[in-house]
Design an enzyme around this catalytic site. Structure first.
Site, PDB file in Angstrom:
ATOM      1  N   TRP A 129     -21.093  -4.850   5.771  1.00  0.00           N
ATOM      2  CA  TRP A 129     -22.406  -4.553   5.186  1.00  0.00           C
ATOM      3  C   TRP A 129     -22.287  -4.098   3.750  1.00  0.00           C
ATOM      4  CZ3 TRP A 129     -26.056  -7.160   6.971  1.00  0.00           C
ATOM      5  CH2 TRP A 129     -26.045  -7.531   8.314  1.00  0.00           C
ATOM      6  N   ASP A 150     -26.772   3.090   2.023  1.00  0.00           N
ATOM      7  CA  ASP A 150     -27.391   2.221   3.019  1.00  0.00           C
ATOM      8  C   ASP A 150     -27.219   2.922   4.358  1.00  0.00           C
ATOM      9  OD1 ASP A 150     -28.038   0.371   4.933  1.00  0.00           O
ATOM     10  OD2 ASP A 150     -26.568  -1.134   4.316  1.00  0.00           O
ATOM     11  N   LYS A 195     -33.004  -0.203  13.931  1.00  0.00           N
ATOM     12  CA  LYS A 195     -32.024   0.406  14.820  1.00  0.00           C
ATOM     13  C   LYS A 195     -32.528   1.750  15.341  1.00  0.00           C
ATOM     14  CE  LYS A 195     -29.004  -2.111  11.840  1.00  0.00           C
ATOM     15  NZ  LYS A 195     -28.532  -3.183  12.694  1.00  0.00           N
TER      16      LYS A 195
HETATM   17  N1  PMP Z   1     -26.975  -2.687   6.384  1.00  0.00           N
HETATM   18  C1  PMP Z   1     -26.478  -2.386   7.587  1.00  0.00           C
HETATM   19  C2  PMP Z   1     -25.526  -1.239   7.707  1.00  0.00           C
HETATM   20  C3  PMP Z   1     -26.867  -3.135   8.698  1.00  0.00           C
HETATM   21  O1  PMP Z   1     -26.364  -2.844   9.908  1.00  0.00           O
HETATM   22  C4  PMP Z   1     -27.780  -4.200   8.556  1.00  0.00           C
HETATM   23  C5  PMP Z   1     -28.264  -5.025   9.709  1.00  0.00           C
HETATM   24  N2  PMP Z   1     -27.507  -5.044  10.822  1.00  0.00           N
HETATM   25  C6  PMP Z   1     -28.246  -4.487   7.272  1.00  0.00           C
HETATM   26  C7  PMP Z   1     -27.842  -3.697   6.216  1.00  0.00           C
HETATM   27  C8  PMP Z   1     -29.185  -5.624   7.031  1.00  0.00           C
HETATM   28  O2  PMP Z   1     -30.432  -5.283   7.495  1.00  0.00           O
HETATM   29  P1  PMP Z   1     -31.653  -6.311   7.511  1.00  0.00           P
HETATM   30  O3  PMP Z   1     -31.303  -7.341   8.515  1.00  0.00           O
HETATM   31  O4  PMP Z   1     -32.799  -5.436   7.875  1.00  0.00           O
HETATM   32  O5  PMP Z   1     -31.781  -6.884   6.163  1.00  0.00           O
END
Ligand code: PMP
Length: 358
Positions: free
Chosen positions: A102, A171, A195
């Site tokens: 991520w 994030d 989440k």
């Molecule tokens: N950052 C993290 C730590 C994530 O776990 C996720 C999604 N699993 C995201 C960003 C991306 O999120 P989104 O799909 O809402 O764009």
């Protein structure tokens, strides 16, 4: 009604009472004779929901007055782009900590916008870990320092955050409001809601208002934090139903109290880690001191056994345990709303599965 224990990584399990309330309100929202989905985003009914959502998240995050709380479409991935577009001026450098998949996505996006320095890289470490504060190679005068508070795929979580001279940005998608933290340590935090706090496609953002003023003048209106601060996340037609669900989750969080939610999260994670540590049959994939309370990642002796594990668990009412497609293995996501009984059921199942197949 058959509600199973849902270990999905996101979208993920939500508090049952939140879903029940949304269901009760679906056709006739509080006597308006229409669903909230069909109501004007400028009307009284929605206005009250929106105002409560903002107030509750401000309260949960202990936001001082110089921070704004925003609800923005596009999930966390949109924030990967909006952050550097707004906060990384030409000629300056942003420090990013590469801790896994991520963080890597956030970095990729920032590089399209400006200069990025990788302050530390544990992205490929096996077992997965996070850098120590002393490992960080920070840029003097950096625009900001970015980290990923919880790596959803690697199963690592920052337990304490580094002190940085530049504004720290996190994030927090996969551990937002799963534990108390001090927002004043951060210039900005953001989280996809799917989440711990709601449905997918929307992000909760909290940022220091002075940072939003850095955006270049030619940045499109919709991409500017300043726009959404000035319009209280109502510049465009916001995802009203998603914000409503987030508001209901905020009530649930306030009712339970963040300290209690955190204590329960620790207890749930401990149950499952204890089942991992009890036998050689399971191997945790993250270094112990960085193990996530939210995403518990582990391997079994073979891939066929992992497949069998996931299948048998599913037959016993536990779903979503297959590891991320990029890494395989098993992943149990135990977010705020996963009941204690779910963690206990999984831990019991793990002991029994190891006994039968070890
Ligand atoms: N950052 C993290 C730590 C994530 O776990 C996720 C999604 N699993 C995201 C960003 C991306 O999120 P989104 O799909 O809402 O764009």
């Amino acid at each position: 009604m058959a509600r199973i224990f849902n270990f999905n990584a996101g979208p993920a399990t939500l508090p049952l009472e939140v879903l029940e309330e949304a269901q009760r309100d679906l056709l006739d929202f509080q006597g308006t004779g229409m669903s909230l989905i069909e109501s004007s985003h400028r009307g009284k009914a929605y206005d009250a929901v929106h105002a409560e959502a903002v107030a509750n998240y401000r309260q949960l995050l202990h936001c001082p007055d110089d921070y704004a709380v925003l609800f923005l479409p596009g999930g966390a991935s949109m924030q990967f782009a909006m952050l550097p577009l707004n906060l990384l001026p030409a000629g300056q450098t942003a420090d990013y900590i590469h801790s896994g998949a991520w963080a890597s996505k956030a970095i990729k996006e920032a590089r399209l916008v400006g200069k990025v320095n990788i302050a530390a890289d544990t992205g490929k470490a096996q077992p997965a870990r996070l850098p120590a504060a002393g490992e960080l190679q920070l840029t003097p005068g950096a625009a900001y320092v970015h980290l990923t508070s919880n790596e959803t795929i690697a199963g690592t979580q920052w337990k304490t955050f580094p002190q940085t001279a530049a504004p720290l940005v996190a994030d927090m998608s996969s551990d937002i409001l799963s534990r108390p933290f001090d927002i004043r340590q951060f210039g900005m935090i953001y989280a996809g809601a799917q989440k711990n706090i709601g449905p997918s496609g929307i992000a909760l953002v909290a940022l220091r208002k002075d940072l939003a003023a850095r955006a270049p003048a030619n940045l499109p209106v919709m991409l500017r934090y300043q726009t959404h601060i000035e319009e209280n996340s109502l510049y465009n037609t916001p995802p009203t139903f998603s914000i409503y669900l987030m508001m209901l989750v905020s009530r649930w969080l306030l009712k339970n109290g963040l300290e209690t939610v955190y204590r329960r999260n620790r207890e749930k994670a401990d149950k499952i880690y204890a089942a991992i540590d009890a036998t050689e049959f399971y191997r945790g994939t993250a270094v112990r001191e960085f193990r996530s309370d939210m995403n518990i990642t582990f391997r079994l002796p073979s891939e066929p056994l992992e497949e069998q594990f996931v299948k048998e668990a599913s037959r016993q009412g536990m779903s979503g345990l297959k590891g991320h497609r990029s890494v395989g293995g098993v992943r149990a996501s135990v977010y705020n709303a996963l009941p204690m009984e779910g963690a206990q059921a999984l831990a019991d199942f793990m002991r029994e599965f190891a006994r039968k197949n070890g």
